[in-house]
Design an enzyme around this catalytic site. Sequence first.
Site, PDB file in Angstrom:
ATOM      1  CB  THR A  48      12.093 -26.554 -45.210  1.00  0.00           C
ATOM      2  OG1 THR A  48      12.944 -27.165 -46.158  1.00  0.00           O
ATOM      3  CG2 THR A  48      10.832 -27.374 -45.060  1.00  0.00           C
ATOM      4  N   GLY A  69      19.222 -27.440 -39.188  1.00  0.00           N
ATOM      5  CA  GLY A  69      20.135 -27.856 -38.126  1.00  0.00           C
ATOM      6  C   GLY A  69      20.865 -26.658 -37.544  1.00  0.00           C
ATOM      7  CD  GLU A 118      18.732 -29.773 -48.807  1.00  0.00           C
ATOM      8  OE1 GLU A 118      18.550 -29.091 -49.821  1.00  0.00           O
ATOM      9  OE2 GLU A 118      18.720 -29.291 -47.660  1.00  0.00           O
TER      10      GLU A 118
END
Lengths: 471, 192
Positions: free
Chosen positions: A147, A186, A429
């Site tokens: 992303t 993350g 997601e």
Amino acid sequence: INPDLQRERDKCTFNVTELTNFIDGGVINTEERRKREDLLLKEGIHLEEVPSEYLSHKEKYELAVKKACLLFKVIRRMQEEESTGMENFMSVLGGTLGSAILSDGSPLTLHYVMFIPTLLGQATVEQQAYWIGRAFNLDIIGTYAQTELGHGTFIRGLETTATYDPNTKEFVLHSPTLTSYKWWPGGLAHTANYCIVMAQLYTKGECHGLHPFIVQLRDEETHMPLKGIKIGEIGAKLGMNGTNNGFLGFEHVRIPRDHMLMKNSKVLEDGTYVHSLNSKLTYGTMMFVRVVLVQDMCTYMAKAVTIATRYSAVRRQSQPKPDEPEPQILDYVTQQHKLMIGIATVHAFRLSANWLWHMYNNVIAELDTGDLERLPELHALSCCIKAVTTSDAAECVERCRLACGGHGYMLASNLPTTYGMVTAACTYEGENTVLLLQTARYLVKAWQQAAGGNALPPTVSYLSGGEGRRS
Amino acid sequence: PPWDNSVPHILDGFQRVARGKISLCVANIEKRQKSGLCYEDAWNLTSVQLANASEAHCRLILLSTYYSETQTLSQNLSPALRQVLTLLVELYVVYWALQRVGDLLRFTSISERDIERLQRCYEELLARLRPDAVALVDGFDFRDEILHSALGSYDGRVYERLMDEAMKSPLNAKPVNDSFHKYLKPFMQGKL
């Protein structure tokens, strides 16, 4: 034991251990899970001198790193003693145990849940031989960046480029705009020193679409960001503040040719591009994570309904009949309505997650033999099931919080933190509406296929009047 | 076909709902294209219905998977546990039928009276499951250290645990917080 709760347990109509075994998938699984929990909790990693809620953002991260390292040490010992597979890693770092010890998320989760699985799914045998061992031993820490600040689920719109230079046999990674900065992975901010980066591949002046590259971000000794790597943390969030989400930009960063993961597509030394069997294979990691997410939702919902149901047995409120004591709030039908659906939903999602997991493994096995027939069906299913389960789970946790009245608002109830974890899943997601529309695209195509008299895959066969999944 | 409130029939109803919604989406996209819009614009204008149809498809998958998997997997369980798990499936299916009653009215032959019966059935299922509520969550087998909740601990000592947690607040470290002398007192005395 609180007498009301004991009375509830005394009047139970079935064997609770049998239910636990059923949920775990057998007696042996229950024993193994409990053994793992015993082993880990004995280490005392979950104990905190100061509750983490009262720490600063920076201190929370530092504590999360400390705990994640201690956890890994224990798992390494467990691996050496039992030589088991991935289960220890998955359950301790990504599952119930991990979320208990690192209640606001772990900066190492993506290393296990995305970095290693992507290497397994998209690296060649030679690449796996080099990277997997280092990743398992935590000689390197990885994450997965797809992303971008200005781009989400629509992956063809991603802007990061990887341009092949045949003179040096290197790829040049570049972020042409601010919107092309990777955003959210993350562990990316201060934890990982490697990252799988999804970038648009250019070779011989032609764009070949999105491909995965393994990129070193930080020096393995000093942990300083390497030249051309722009990296940092994205800041405080509604929840998951231990996960160390980061941003990442590239200024003409050069990586060797063999750092492109080439199991599916390849770039030869002279820059020739060799097509993959199916370009959709690149998206396998996202499907895998969506399936794992459904399993995670079950755990969080199960925790929330356990908290709310036990509380509802203990809590007494109001006096509907004069001269009688305050009833347990569990005796109010509105309360039962809030809780029982939560309990049933956990079972519904758990069985659906197992079913989807089976399907995922079958389809991936079929892909290895070149059979791509059920890939679109799996993709459509993983999209809508992820969307609906995360959304229902968020609603369920919120309902459980409300079922506990004002006490549910206390962080000590663990319901707000659980809500933070669950609601985050509604956007990662793929944001849920976007995912539902991806499924819709598949359904419309299936409808048109059916109208054309073609046979449909099992999960949509009902569109042509078939029996559908149930048969 | 005439409606009945059995689980298989409700699942058939959900199938009709999903099929009906997808069919309408396709028809609407085609209608909009015929009126001169390009496919992309026709899709965008229909997208609320499309997301809705997708959700209906997913509900059908979740409901039918839950029903069929429970039927298959619970065969080796004791009758007592099988009974409770079956009740939970029924509850879940009836709950979603009531949640989507508008869709069922639109795409199936369900009547006002059927809906009343469904509502009563739902309330009866809640009553039948009530005695096992705590045992059902005990079955998830969370240790207190994992649940990490003052409200949900196995022993039910909710109020003691809430008080223990409250005492961990840094604001309880001293009987008088520094801000009193720094801000509150001067403010109350008009000296701030």
